[in-house]
Design a protein around this motif. Sequence first.
Motif, PDB file in Angstrom:
ATOM      1  N   VAL A 136      -7.389   2.092  -5.067  1.00 45.46           N
ATOM      2  CA  VAL A 136      -7.507   3.496  -5.454  1.00 45.46           C
ATOM      3  C   VAL A 136      -8.214   3.573  -6.799  1.00 45.46           C
ATOM      4  O   VAL A 136      -7.754   2.975  -7.772  1.00 45.46           O
ATOM      5  CB  VAL A 136      -6.119   4.186  -5.557  1.00 45.46           C
ATOM      6  CG1 VAL A 136      -6.258   5.615  -6.039  1.00 45.46           C
ATOM      7  CG2 VAL A 136      -5.382   4.143  -4.236  1.00 45.46           C
ATOM      8  N   GLY A 137      -9.310   4.306  -6.851  1.00 46.60           N
ATOM      9  CA  GLY A 137     -10.015   4.534  -8.108  1.00 46.60           C
ATOM     10  C   GLY A 137     -10.385   3.265  -8.851  1.00 46.60           C
ATOM     11  O   GLY A 137     -10.258   3.207 -10.071  1.00 46.60           O
ATOM     12  N   GLY A 138     -10.813   2.232  -8.142  1.00 45.89           N
ATOM     13  CA  GLY A 138     -11.217   0.991  -8.787  1.00 45.89           C
ATOM     14  C   GLY A 138     -10.065   0.092  -9.186  1.00 45.89           C
ATOM     15  O   GLY A 138     -10.267  -0.980  -9.729  1.00 45.89           O
ATOM     16  N   LYS A 139      -8.841   0.522  -8.936  1.00 41.58           N
ATOM     17  CA  LYS A 139      -7.662  -0.294  -9.251  1.00 41.58           C
ATOM     18  C   LYS A 139      -7.067  -0.845  -7.963  1.00 41.58           C
ATOM     19  O   LYS A 139      -7.236  -0.281  -6.887  1.00 41.58           O
ATOM     20  CB  LYS A 139      -6.609   0.534  -9.996  1.00 41.58           C
ATOM     21  CG  LYS A 139      -7.060   0.980 -11.365  1.00 41.58           C
ATOM     22  CD  LYS A 139      -5.940   1.717 -12.047  1.00 41.58           C
ATOM     23  CE  LYS A 139      -6.367   2.172 -13.435  1.00 41.58           C
ATOM     24  NZ  LYS A 139      -5.316   2.942 -14.076  1.00 41.58           N
ATOM     25  N   VAL A 140      -6.342  -1.953  -8.113  1.00 41.76           N
ATOM     26  CA  VAL A 140      -5.717  -2.615  -6.970  1.00 41.76           C
ATOM     27  C   VAL A 140      -4.199  -2.557  -7.129  1.00 41.76           C
ATOM     28  O   VAL A 140      -3.666  -2.807  -8.208  1.00 41.76           O
ATOM     29  CB  VAL A 140      -6.183  -4.093  -6.886  1.00 41.76           C
ATOM     30  CG1 VAL A 140      -5.435  -4.841  -5.809  1.00 41.76           C
ATOM     31  CG2 VAL A 140      -7.681  -4.162  -6.649  1.00 41.76           C
ATOM     32  N   GLN A 141      -3.509  -2.200  -6.051  1.00 37.93           N
ATOM     33  CA  GLN A 141      -2.054  -2.215  -6.016  1.00 37.93           C
ATOM     34  C   GLN A 141      -1.617  -3.174  -4.914  1.00 37.93           C
ATOM     35  O   GLN A 141      -2.146  -3.118  -3.804  1.00 37.93           O
ATOM     36  CB  GLN A 141      -1.475  -0.816  -5.710  1.00 37.93           C
ATOM     37  CG  GLN A 141      -1.624   0.185  -6.811  1.00 37.93           C
ATOM     38  CD  GLN A 141      -3.001   0.827  -6.869  1.00 37.93           C
ATOM     39  OE1 GLN A 141      -3.692   0.888  -5.880  1.00 37.93           O
ATOM     40  NE2 GLN A 141      -3.385   1.288  -8.035  1.00 37.93           N
ATOM     41  N   LEU A 142      -0.665  -4.039  -5.239  1.00 39.01           N
ATOM     42  CA  LEU A 142      -0.101  -4.942  -4.246  1.00 39.01           C
ATOM     43  C   LEU A 142       1.023  -4.181  -3.550  1.00 39.01           C
ATOM     44  O   LEU A 142       2.029  -3.847  -4.169  1.00 39.01           O
ATOM     45  CB  LEU A 142       0.423  -6.207  -4.921  1.00 39.01           C
ATOM     46  CG  LEU A 142      -0.608  -6.972  -5.751  1.00 39.01           C
ATOM     47  CD1 LEU A 142       0.052  -8.114  -6.510  1.00 39.01           C
ATOM     48  CD2 LEU A 142      -1.738  -7.476  -4.880  1.00 39.01           C
ATOM     49  N   LEU A 143       0.842  -3.868  -2.282  1.00 37.71           N
ATOM     50  CA  LEU A 143       1.790  -3.051  -1.541  1.00 37.71           C
ATOM     51  C   LEU A 143       2.837  -3.938  -0.888  1.00 37.71           C
ATOM     52  O   LEU A 143       2.516  -4.835  -0.120  1.00 37.71           O
ATOM     53  CB  LEU A 143       1.048  -2.210  -0.493  1.00 37.71           C
ATOM     54  CG  LEU A 143      -0.097  -1.355  -1.052  1.00 37.71           C
ATOM     55  CD1 LEU A 143      -0.790  -0.597   0.070  1.00 37.71           C
ATOM     56  CD2 LEU A 143       0.406  -0.412  -2.133  1.00 37.71           C
ATOM     57  N   LEU A 144       4.095  -3.668  -1.235  1.00 41.51           N
ATOM     58  CA  LEU A 144       5.199  -4.490  -0.753  1.00 41.51           C
ATOM     59  C   LEU A 144       5.723  -3.986   0.573  1.00 41.51           C
ATOM     60  O   LEU A 144       5.732  -2.781   0.844  1.00 41.51           O
ATOM     61  CB  LEU A 144       6.326  -4.505  -1.788  1.00 41.51           C
ATOM     62  CG  LEU A 144       5.964  -5.046  -3.164  1.00 41.51           C
ATOM     63  CD1 LEU A 144       7.164  -4.981  -4.093  1.00 41.51           C
ATOM     64  CD2 LEU A 144       5.444  -6.470  -3.064  1.00 41.51           C
ATOM     65  N   ASP A 145       6.202  -4.896   1.393  1.00 39.52           N
ATOM     66  CA  ASP A 145       6.825  -4.576   2.670  1.00 39.52           C
ATOM     67  C   ASP A 145       8.333  -4.584   2.453  1.00 39.52           C
ATOM     68  O   ASP A 145       8.956  -5.645   2.389  1.00 39.52           O
ATOM     69  CB  ASP A 145       6.422  -5.613   3.721  1.00 39.52           C
ATOM     70  CG  ASP A 145       6.902  -5.262   5.111  1.00 39.52           C
ATOM     71  OD1 ASP A 145       7.873  -4.482   5.246  1.00 39.52           O
ATOM     72  OD2 ASP A 145       6.314  -5.786   6.076  1.00 39.52           O
ATOM     73  N   CYS A 146       8.915  -3.403   2.299  1.00 39.71           N
ATOM     74  CA  CYS A 146      10.348  -3.304   1.997  1.00 39.71           C
ATOM     75  C   CYS A 146      11.208  -3.938   3.076  1.00 39.71           C
ATOM     76  O   CYS A 146      12.261  -4.494   2.792  1.00 39.71           O
ATOM     77  CB  CYS A 146      10.755  -1.841   1.789  1.00 39.71           C
ATOM     78  SG  CYS A 146      10.204  -1.183   0.205  1.00 39.71           S
ATOM     79  N   GLU A 147      10.763  -3.886   4.322  1.00 48.50           N
ATOM     80  CA  GLU A 147      11.531  -4.461   5.429  1.00 48.50           C
ATOM     81  C   GLU A 147      11.622  -5.983   5.321  1.00 48.50           C
ATOM     82  O   GLU A 147      12.520  -6.591   5.874  1.00 48.50           O
ATOM     83  CB  GLU A 147      10.917  -4.076   6.780  1.00 48.50           C
ATOM     84  CG  GLU A 147      10.913  -2.592   7.064  1.00 48.50           C
ATOM     85  CD  GLU A 147      12.300  -2.021   7.316  1.00 48.50           C
ATOM     86  OE1 GLU A 147      13.192  -2.757   7.770  1.00 48.50           O
ATOM     87  OE2 GLU A 147      12.478  -0.824   7.060  1.00 48.50           O
TER      88      GLU A 147
END
Length: 162
Positions: A136-147
């Motif tokens: 998003v907007g040139g930034k990276v987020q590591l998306l966690l799998d809560c399950e």
Amino acid sequence: MNDIDMNNFEEDTQHGRFLTFSLEEEVFGIEIKYVTEIVGIQSITKVPEVPAYIKGIINLRGKIIPVIDVRIKFGKEAIAYNDRTCIVVIDIQEISVGLIVDNVEEVLTIDDDAISPPPTNKTGFENRFMKGIGKVGGKVQLLLDCERLLKNDEKEIIEDIA
């Protein structure tokens, strides 16, 4: 007037929405549908004979919530908690657990086409905590799998102390 199924409506409004938080310089995201609340750091009662990343339990308005220090769970160095440290309370398969994070950032909407699958290497290793990488907007987020955040034996420990 047509009946509206609120479950579907609620699900649709939460799709692609992530609460982001930081650990050191990395930004992580968890699907907002798992988040029940965010509270400041508070007194934690230690529980004997649990893994080091399970810091103990808190009493949140009469409900006992086990808390996990995400820094330690992810193999990072433990730091002293400060006024930016938060506990993100999530529900995973009807288990409430608090995630201690350095700082809550914001709620972002990340379109499906802006999410890449988690990295794998030639040996087939896959980071089991990650659902994907959001851009998003040139930034990276590591998306966690809560399950998949807790292994089965960890879920049992959490259930036992709750």
